[in-house]
Design a protein around this motif. Structure first.
Motif, PDB file in Angstrom:
ATOM      1  N   GLY A 185       0.820  -1.203   0.000  1.00  0.00           N
ATOM      2  CA  GLY A 185       0.000   0.000   0.000  1.00  0.00           C
ATOM      3  C   GLY A 185       0.855   1.254   0.000  1.00  0.00           C
ATOM      4  O   GLY A 185       1.607   1.507   0.944  1.00  0.00           O
ATOM      5  N   GLY A 186       0.742   2.029  -1.064  1.00  0.00           N
ATOM      6  CA  GLY A 186       1.504   3.263  -1.188  1.00  0.00           C
ATOM      7  C   GLY A 186       0.720   4.484  -0.751  1.00  0.00           C
ATOM      8  O   GLY A 186       1.025   5.604  -1.175  1.00  0.00           O
ATOM      9  N   SER A 187      -0.289   4.277   0.106  1.00  0.00           N
ATOM     10  CA  SER A 187      -1.009   5.418   0.677  1.00  0.00           C
ATOM     11  C   SER A 187      -0.035   6.213   1.537  1.00  0.00           C
ATOM     12  O   SER A 187       1.136   5.852   1.681  1.00  0.00           O
ATOM     13  CB  SER A 187      -2.172   4.929   1.538  1.00  0.00           C
ATOM     14  N   ASP A 188      -0.528   7.286   2.141  1.00  0.00           N
ATOM     15  CA  ASP A 188       0.351   8.073   3.011  1.00  0.00           C
ATOM     16  C   ASP A 188       0.847   7.262   4.201  1.00  0.00           C
ATOM     17  O   ASP A 188       1.913   7.554   4.757  1.00  0.00           O
ATOM     18  CB  ASP A 188      -0.376   9.337   3.490  1.00  0.00           C
ATOM     19  N   TYR A 189       0.109   6.228   4.604  1.00  0.00           N
ATOM     20  CA  TYR A 189       0.590   5.362   5.682  1.00  0.00           C
ATOM     21  C   TYR A 189       1.852   4.631   5.238  1.00  0.00           C
ATOM     22  O   TYR A 189       2.871   4.640   5.937  1.00  0.00           O
ATOM     23  CB  TYR A 189      -0.489   4.353   6.080  1.00  0.00           C
ATOM     24  N   GLY A 190       1.785   3.983   4.087  1.00  0.00           N
ATOM     25  CA  GLY A 190       2.951   3.278   3.569  1.00  0.00           C
ATOM     26  C   GLY A 190       4.092   4.217   3.243  1.00  0.00           C
ATOM     27  O   GLY A 190       5.269   3.919   3.484  1.00  0.00           O
ATOM     28  N   PHE A 191       3.761   5.376   2.677  1.00  0.00           N
ATOM     29  CA  PHE A 191       4.765   6.374   2.320  1.00  0.00           C
ATOM     30  C   PHE A 191       5.536   6.840   3.552  1.00  0.00           C
ATOM     31  O   PHE A 191       6.774   6.909   3.543  1.00  0.00           O
ATOM     32  CB  PHE A 191       4.070   7.551   1.632  1.00  0.00           C
ATOM     33  N   CYS A 192       4.819   7.172   4.631  1.00  0.00           N
ATOM     34  CA  CYS A 192       5.478   7.630   5.860  1.00  0.00           C
ATOM     35  C   CYS A 192       6.362   6.542   6.456  1.00  0.00           C
ATOM     36  O   CYS A 192       7.463   6.819   6.946  1.00  0.00           O
ATOM     37  CB  CYS A 192       4.442   8.068   6.889  1.00  0.00           C
ATOM     38  N   MET A 193       5.878   5.301   6.429  1.00  0.00           N
ATOM     39  CA  MET A 193       6.688   4.208   6.962  1.00  0.00           C
ATOM     40  C   MET A 193       7.989   4.070   6.200  1.00  0.00           C
ATOM     41  O   MET A 193       9.071   3.945   6.778  1.00  0.00           O
ATOM     42  CB  MET A 193       5.899   2.896   6.886  1.00  0.00           C
TER      43      MET A 193
ATOM     44  N   LYS B 187      -0.632  -0.948  -6.187  1.00  0.00           N
ATOM     45  CA  LYS B 187      -1.391  -1.340  -7.383  1.00  0.00           C
ATOM     46  C   LYS B 187      -1.453  -0.252  -8.447  1.00  0.00           C
ATOM     47  O   LYS B 187      -1.525  -0.537  -9.640  1.00  0.00           O
ATOM     48  CB  LYS B 187      -2.823  -1.732  -6.984  1.00  0.00           C
ATOM     49  N   ASP B 188      -1.467   1.005  -8.020  1.00  0.00           N
ATOM     50  CA  ASP B 188      -1.671   2.113  -8.947  1.00  0.00           C
ATOM     51  C   ASP B 188      -0.338   2.552  -9.565  1.00  0.00           C
ATOM     52  O   ASP B 188       0.593   2.937  -8.847  1.00  0.00           O
ATOM     53  CB  ASP B 188      -2.321   3.282  -8.213  1.00  0.00           C
ATOM     54  N   ALA B 189      -0.250   2.503 -10.912  1.00  0.00           N
ATOM     55  CA  ALA B 189       1.003   2.815 -11.604  1.00  0.00           C
ATOM     56  C   ALA B 189       1.430   4.261 -11.393  1.00  0.00           C
ATOM     57  O   ALA B 189       2.620   4.552 -11.209  1.00  0.00           O
ATOM     58  CB  ALA B 189       0.849   2.522 -13.097  1.00  0.00           C
ATOM     59  N   GLU B 190       0.469   5.187 -11.405  1.00  0.00           N
ATOM     60  CA  GLU B 190       0.799   6.606 -11.217  1.00  0.00           C
ATOM     61  C   GLU B 190       1.355   6.853  -9.811  1.00  0.00           C
ATOM     62  O   GLU B 190       2.316   7.611  -9.636  1.00  0.00           O
ATOM     63  CB  GLU B 190      -0.448   7.459 -11.456  1.00  0.00           C
ATOM     64  N   ARG B 191       0.758   6.203  -8.827  1.00  0.00           N
ATOM     65  CA  ARG B 191       1.256   6.341  -7.464  1.00  0.00           C
ATOM     66  C   ARG B 191       2.652   5.732  -7.338  1.00  0.00           C
ATOM     67  O   ARG B 191       3.507   6.250  -6.619  1.00  0.00           O
ATOM     68  CB  ARG B 191       0.294   5.666  -6.489  1.00  0.00           C
ATOM     69  N   CYS B 192       2.890   4.637  -8.057  1.00  0.00           N
ATOM     70  CA  CYS B 192       4.220   4.019  -8.038  1.00  0.00           C
ATOM     71  C   CYS B 192       5.286   4.999  -8.527  1.00  0.00           C
ATOM     72  O   CYS B 192       6.400   5.058  -7.979  1.00  0.00           O
ATOM     73  CB  CYS B 192       4.241   2.768  -8.917  1.00  0.00           C
ATOM     74  N   ALA B 193       4.953   5.751  -9.579  1.00  0.00           N
ATOM     75  CA  ALA B 193       5.898   6.739 -10.109  1.00  0.00           C
ATOM     76  C   ALA B 193       6.216   7.791  -9.055  1.00  0.00           C
ATOM     77  O   ALA B 193       7.377   8.198  -8.888  1.00  0.00           O
ATOM     78  CB  ALA B 193       5.325   7.384 -11.369  1.00  0.00           C
ATOM     79  N   PHE B 194       5.194   8.250  -8.332  1.00  0.00           N
ATOM     80  CA  PHE B 194       5.394   9.229  -7.260  1.00  0.00           C
ATOM     81  C   PHE B 194       6.285   8.648  -6.171  1.00  0.00           C
ATOM     82  O   PHE B 194       7.226   9.296  -5.682  1.00  0.00           O
ATOM     83  CB  PHE B 194       4.049   9.650  -6.678  1.00  0.00           C
TER      84      PHE B 194
ATOM     85  N   VAL C 235      10.233   0.034  -5.133  1.00  0.00           N
ATOM     86  CA  VAL C 235       8.800   0.148  -5.368  1.00  0.00           C
ATOM     87  C   VAL C 235       8.383  -0.872  -6.419  1.00  0.00           C
ATOM     88  O   VAL C 235       8.950  -0.914  -7.518  1.00  0.00           O
ATOM     89  CB  VAL C 235       8.422   1.568  -5.820  1.00  0.00           C
ATOM     90  N   ILE C 236       7.386  -1.690  -6.091  1.00  0.00           N
ATOM     91  CA  ILE C 236       6.923  -2.778  -6.969  1.00  0.00           C
ATOM     92  C   ILE C 236       5.488  -2.496  -7.381  1.00  0.00           C
ATOM     93  O   ILE C 236       4.619  -2.275  -6.526  1.00  0.00           O
ATOM     94  CB  ILE C 236       7.012  -4.140  -6.243  1.00  0.00           C
ATOM     95  N   HIS C 237       5.234  -2.494  -8.682  1.00  0.00           N
ATOM     96  CA  HIS C 237       3.872  -2.298  -9.185  1.00  0.00           C
ATOM     97  C   HIS C 237       3.160  -3.646  -9.190  1.00  0.00           C
ATOM     98  O   HIS C 237       3.524  -4.572  -9.926  1.00  0.00           O
ATOM     99  CB  HIS C 237       3.911  -1.719 -10.606  1.00  0.00           C
ATOM    100  N   GLY C 238       2.134  -3.798  -8.345  1.00  0.00           N
ATOM    101  CA  GLY C 238       1.424  -5.070  -8.276  1.00  0.00           C
ATOM    102  C   GLY C 238       0.446  -5.086  -7.115  1.00  0.00           C
ATOM    103  O   GLY C 238       0.260  -4.100  -6.411  1.00  0.00           O
ATOM    104  N   ASP C 239      -0.180  -6.231  -6.927  1.00  0.00           N
ATOM    105  CA  ASP C 239      -1.199  -6.423  -5.897  1.00  0.00           C
ATOM    106  C   ASP C 239      -0.604  -7.238  -4.755  1.00  0.00           C
ATOM    107  O   ASP C 239      -0.266  -8.410  -4.929  1.00  0.00           O
ATOM    108  CB  ASP C 239      -2.407  -7.144  -6.496  1.00  0.00           C
ATOM    109  N   GLY C 240      -0.496  -6.621  -3.593  1.00  0.00           N
ATOM    110  CA  GLY C 240       0.094  -7.295  -2.440  1.00  0.00           C
ATOM    111  C   GLY C 240      -0.733  -8.427  -1.883  1.00  0.00           C
ATOM    112  O   GLY C 240      -0.281  -9.136  -0.981  1.00  0.00           O
ATOM    113  N   ARG C 241      -1.948  -8.624  -2.413  1.00  0.00           N
ATOM    114  CA  ARG C 241      -2.777  -9.758  -2.002  1.00  0.00           C
ATOM    115  C   ARG C 241      -2.516 -10.988  -2.853  1.00  0.00           C
ATOM    116  O   ARG C 241      -3.009 -12.080  -2.543  1.00  0.00           O
ATOM    117  CB  ARG C 241      -4.250  -9.396  -2.117  1.00  0.00           C
ATOM    118  N   SER C 242      -1.757 -10.833  -3.930  1.00  0.00           N
ATOM    119  CA  SER C 242      -1.518 -11.926  -4.883  1.00  0.00           C
ATOM    120  C   SER C 242      -0.431 -12.856  -4.362  1.00  0.00           C
ATOM    121  O   SER C 242       0.726 -12.449  -4.195  1.00  0.00           O
ATOM    122  CB  SER C 242      -1.104 -11.348  -6.243  1.00  0.00           C
TER     123      SER C 242
END
Length: 450
Positions: free
Chosen positions: A236-244, A260-267, A277-284
């Motif tokens: 999860g690249g939300s602000d929670y993951g980002f801060c961690m 999961k979101d490619a645009e967020r991955c770029a950020f 940073v890995i583009h993908g689904d962490g539930r997979s």
């Protein structure tokens, strides 16, 4: 205490419930009339419907006599305006929930000073700090983080080769602002004072700034694993993951972040140069196997969706990741998870709502010692906010007759986190943190409330 809360969302509702039960006078402000009506039927609170960023609405809520005003909506700009207005209208102390960028920019532009707000906090940064204690000490007991992660608690074993043995603690050349606060010696628990000394076989609890604590731990030659590189995977690249990821940008942490979101991955890639940073689904399960997540020391579910976090952590547990921790936002989900940690295979769960509450409660005047956690089975960490008129207010730490089974280990003064020495004064409004044995609870409360 007269408390005004702007925002009847999860955090505001939860705090209103907790504080109204303790006989505080709560006024809840929100734009949703239906939500306020629903809450007023189950909580003993006054309600005011309207936009909290408007002076007329705050005046209707009698903000001028507020001893504490908390702006807790999901809109940081509304919170800043509302808390600033509340201060101008006469509120004694104001708090505003803000975004990560605003919180982080405090170093270059002081929003609190500009808007005359006493305290700003970011839920994401507080949560990241709470998780940080597990990364540095996976076996740590479940105590709340102090000072947004700036104060570390670490247990160490005293090595026979330690050069600090058999000397009074007050004579030791300890790192600045670090405390040896508890000593376990065979069957005895000692709240450490200056006249105590260290002996071979002692297990001691250290409090202080993280790097300084680790330096002392090396001197005591206790935790041989402390310099090992820990591998952490965050989903999860939300602000929670980002801060961690930001907080872990050190050599001793190897961090991967799945988003999961490619645009967020770029950020994330742009702003986290030391994180893979890995583009993908962490539930997979296939992705987790492909990325060899089984070799991680920690797997953290850090999306904004509880179900995604829980499912991803279940997958990681099935791959035998050492420590699995989901962030859980919803109160019902948290209740279920907390009761069934072993069945799910989780190390713990972290609730932003509870983390926020622990941080905010230090601003609430009370005659009670707030339980924060246990350092061990018999050593409790407690917090108390010093009130106006307290006998010890204005005194130096060394001039206060502290109970024998108690040790003041740090205090918070607005944004400042202070590990005290004997020359420091404690003042009204300071949030004091102390370690105590059971018999010290009543004497400490009496001392601080006289």
């Amino acid at each position: 205490m007269k408390i005004k809360i702007l925002g009847a969302g999860e955090t505001g509702k939860f705090l209103a419930q907790q504080l109204s039960q303790k006989q505080h006078k709560i006024t809840l402000i929100d734009e949703s009339e239906s939500l306020l009506t629903e809450l007023s039927e189950v909580l003993e609170v006054a309600i005011v419907c309207g936009n909290g960023a408007e002076a007329a609405v705050l005046s209707e809520a009698n903000t001028d006599d507020a001893e504490l005003f908390m702006a807790l909506t999901n809109d940081a700009h509304v919170n800043l305006i509302a808390a600033s207005l509340a201060k101008s209208l006469g509120a004694r102390k104001t708090i505003a929930k803000v975004t990560v960028p605003i919180q982080q920019s405090q170093q270059t532009f002081d929003y609190g000073k500009h808007f005359q707000i006493d305290y700003l906090f970011s839920s994401e940064q507080l949560t990241a700090a709470e998780l940080g204690k597990y990364f540095t000490s996976p076996e740590a007991t479940g105590i709340e983080q102090i000072g947004r992660g700036r104060i570390k608690v670490q247990w160490v074993d005293v090595d026979p080769r330690c050069k600090l043995l058999d000397q009074p603690i007050h004579q030791l050349a300890l790192p600045d602002r670090v405390r040896i606060c508890v000593i376990h010696r065979e069957e005895e628990t000692i709240i450490a004072k200056g006249n105590h000394s260290l002996q071979v076989g002692d297990q001691v609890a250290l409090f202080g700034e993280q790097n300084q604590v680790e330096n002392l731990a090396k001197t005591l030659q206790a935790d041989k694993r402390q310099n090992e590189t820990k591998r952490i995977t965050i989903y999860g690249g939300s602000d929670y993951g980002f801060c961690m990821a930001q907080q872990l940008s050190e050599k001793r942490f190897k961090v991967r972040l799945i988003e999961k979101d490619a645009e967020r991955c770029a950020f994330l890639s742009k702003h986290l140069p030391h994180t893979a940073v890995i583009h993908g689904d962490g539930r997979s399960l296939n992705l987790l196997k492909e990325e060899q997540v089984s070799g991680s020391d920690f797997y953290i579910g850090a999306t904004l969706n509880d179900e995604d976090n829980i499912m991803a952590c279940l997958q990681a547990d099935s791959l035998a990741v050492k420590h699995v921790i989901p962030i859980v936002h919803d109160a019902d989900n948290l209740r279920i998870m907390s009761r069934n940690l072993n069945q799910f295979g989780f190390r713990t769960t972290v609730s932003p709502k509870l983390v926020n509450q622990a941080d905010i409660l230090r601003f609430v005047d009370s005659k009670e010692l707030h339980h924060v956690g246990f350092l061990s089975h018999d050593v409790e960490l407690v917090q108390f906010t010093l009130r106006e008129g307290a006998q010890v207010a204005g005194k130096r730490v060394r001039d206060i007759d502290w109970p024998k089974a108690c040790s003041l280990i740090t205090f918070l003064r607005n944004e400042a986190v202070i590990v005290p020495d004997g020359h420091d004064q404690i003042l009204p409004g300071d949030a004091l943190y102390a370690v105590i044995l059971e018999e010290a609870g009543k004497p400490l409360r009496n001392l601080l409330t006289r």
